[in-house]
Structure formats: structure tokens, C-alpha cells
Scaffold this motif. Structure first.
Motif, PDB file in Angstrom:
ATOM      1  N   ASP A  22       0.830  -1.203   0.000  1.00 52.70           N
ATOM      2  CA  ASP A  22       0.000   0.000   0.000  1.00 52.70           C
ATOM      3  C   ASP A  22       0.867   1.256   0.000  1.00 52.70           C
ATOM      4  OD1 ASP A  22      -2.280  -1.528   0.047  1.00 52.70           O
ATOM      5  OD2 ASP A  22      -2.637  -1.299   2.194  1.00 52.70           O
ATOM      6  N   VAL A  23       0.347   2.306  -0.634  1.00 52.40           N
ATOM      7  CA  VAL A  23       1.013   3.605  -0.616  1.00 52.40           C
ATOM      8  C   VAL A  23       0.990   4.128   0.821  1.00 52.40           C
ATOM      9  CG1 VAL A  23       0.932   5.971  -1.465  1.00 52.40           C
ATOM     10  CG2 VAL A  23       0.327   4.069  -2.991  1.00 52.40           C
ATOM     11  N   VAL A  63      -2.521  11.534  -2.785  1.00 52.69           N
ATOM     12  CA  VAL A  63      -1.912  10.202  -2.867  1.00 52.69           C
ATOM     13  C   VAL A  63      -2.420   9.518  -4.134  1.00 52.69           C
ATOM     14  CG1 VAL A  63      -1.557   9.903  -0.391  1.00 52.69           C
ATOM     15  CG2 VAL A  63      -3.745   9.246  -1.409  1.00 52.69           C
ATOM     16  N   THR A 122      -2.647   5.647  -6.168  1.00 53.03           N
ATOM     17  CA  THR A 122      -2.436   4.207  -6.296  1.00 53.03           C
ATOM     18  C   THR A 122      -2.202   3.894  -7.771  1.00 53.03           C
ATOM     19  OG1 THR A 122      -4.801   3.731  -6.555  1.00 53.03           O
ATOM     20  CG2 THR A 122      -3.914   3.756  -4.307  1.00 53.03           C
ATOM     21  N   GLN A 137      -4.377  -2.066  -4.845  1.00 56.08           N
ATOM     22  CA  GLN A 137      -3.510  -1.303  -3.952  1.00 56.08           C
ATOM     23  C   GLN A 137      -4.317  -0.204  -3.259  1.00 56.08           C
ATOM     24  OE1 GLN A 137      -0.579   1.288  -5.796  1.00 56.08           O
ATOM     25  NE2 GLN A 137       0.962   0.699  -4.276  1.00 56.08           N
ATOM     26  N   ALA A 168      -4.169   3.140  -0.188  1.00 55.44           N
ATOM     27  CA  ALA A 168      -3.261   4.138   0.393  1.00 55.44           C
ATOM     28  C   ALA A 168      -3.562   4.231   1.883  1.00 55.44           C
ATOM     29  CB  ALA A 168      -3.449   5.494  -0.279  1.00 55.44           C
TER      30      ALA A 168
END
Length: 205
Positions: free
Chosen positions: A17-18, A31, A33, A38, A40
Motif C-alpha cells: 500500500d502507498v 496520494v 495508487t 492497492q 493508500a
């Protein structure tokens, strides 16, 4: 069942994950992805009793947004947002530590979202008198409410006129125990009127 036929599958190699950080009352954060599946995870430090609200700007996609407490429990959400974004109203932090905002795009969607985390002060407060002059009150941070106190007696009848205001808002009258007198109502910028209510007890409303 008995169906037959073809399907094509794409298996994504999903990275971690971010990870990012944000500050209550600080600058907005964007942010992104990049791979389906995925998420964040945006962390922030908070203290017990602190209030925060979250503005979710235009989003890449349909997504779920949650705020987690330091133990991983859900403080708010998951809230479903669309591409137009959304808002999580003021939440009171139950403990001191690192909290986490989770942005979870749905389906195979990827892309960006901009988040603004507000440090919400105490509700704006003032006093109003039944039969007295109108009182103006101003909120300054998204998620902050206004609370106008008045003294009332059991059996007294009051009504409330709301003059044109900043925005769409919900209005409630609370009795001395914090229970709602009548039903909450929502007015737009043109204001409105709450018809006569009979107060159930003597005390501060």
C-alpha cells in the motif's frame, strides 16, 4: 451450473500500500495508487479528545475511506465516495497515538485523491434568549458546529426562526439531558422556521 464458455483473466502483481503522512490542520495531501487492489494508508498523530474532520477531494474512482484508531479499530467509516469526493464529519479521537486514514479504491480502479484533514476546535458557542434579539454565530473550520444555549421552563413554548445562512445545515433543539426536542430539521441557505415546541423540563437548552 451447466454453462460453458471462455473468460480472460488478468492477475495483478499488487505492490505494498502507498504510505504517507498528513497533519491535522496542515496542507492538503494527494496520494496515488498505481495497481488494482492497492490502497493508500495515510497516518497522522492525534491526542485523546482531539477532534478531526476529513475532506475528500475529487477522486479517481469509487472508493471506501476509513479512519482507524491506533489499535486498528474503525473510528469512522468505511464511507463510500464517488469521483466527486466527500466529507467525514468531526470525529473525537479516543486515544493518543498514530491514527490511519485508509483510501481503498473499489474494483480494479487506480488513481489519485486529495485529502484535507482538519483540526476541529470546540463548537462555536453563545447565549440566546427566548423572546430576545436574534443572535449570529460563525463556524470557521469544516466539521465545527454551533451551540446556542437558552434557559427554559417546563411547559414553556418556543419556536425558532433561522435567518438566511452560509450553507445547508441541520438544526436541533436539545433538552437539559441532551435529548432532542421534536425532530432535527435541515434548512438551506434561505433559512427556515421550527414551529412551536413545548419544553419538557426546566433547565438549560
Amino acid at each position: 451450473g451447466t454453462n460453458t464458455g471462455s473468460i480472460t483473466l488478468a492477475l495483478a502483481d499488487t505492490p505494498a500500500d502507498v504510505i504517507a503522512t498528513i497533519v491535522p490542520g496542515g496542507a492538503p495531501l494527494t496520494v496515488t495508487t498505481t495497481t488494482p487492489g492497492q490502497n493508500a494508508r495515510i497516518s497522522f498523530e492525534g491526542t485523546a479528545g482531539q477532534r478531526v474532520s476529513l475532506e475528500i477531494g475529487s477522486s479517481c474512482c469509487l472508493a471506501h475511506v476509513s479512519i482507524l484508531d491506533p489499535d486498528g479499530g474503525a473510528l469512522a467509516g468505511p464511507t463510500t465516495i464517488g469521483t466527486g469526493g466527500g466529507f467525514i464529519d468531526a470525529q473525537t479521537l479516543s486515544s493518543t497515538g498514530t491514527h490511519t486514514i485508509v483510501f481503498d479504491p473499489q474494483g480494479s480502479a487506480t488513481g489519485s485523491v486529495t485529502l484535507t484533514l482538519y483540526d476541529v476546535p470546540a463548537d462555536a458557542a453563545d447565549i440566546i434568549t427566548a423572546g430576545g434579539p436574534a443572535v449570529g454565530v460563525t463556524t470557521t473550520v469544516p466539521g465545527q458546529n454551533a451551540r446556542l444555549a437558552f434557559s427554559g421552563t417546563s411547559g414553556q413554548r418556543v419556536s425558532l426562526k433561522v435567518n438566511p445562512s452560509c450553507c445547508i445545515a441541520a438544526y436541533s433543539v436539545l433538552d437539559p439531558d441532551g435529548n432532542t426536542v421534536g425532530s432535527p430539521v435541515t434548512f438551506g441557505t434561505g433559512g427556515g422556521f421550527i414551529d412551536t415546541m413545548t419544553l419538557p423540563a426546566t433547565g438549560s437548552y
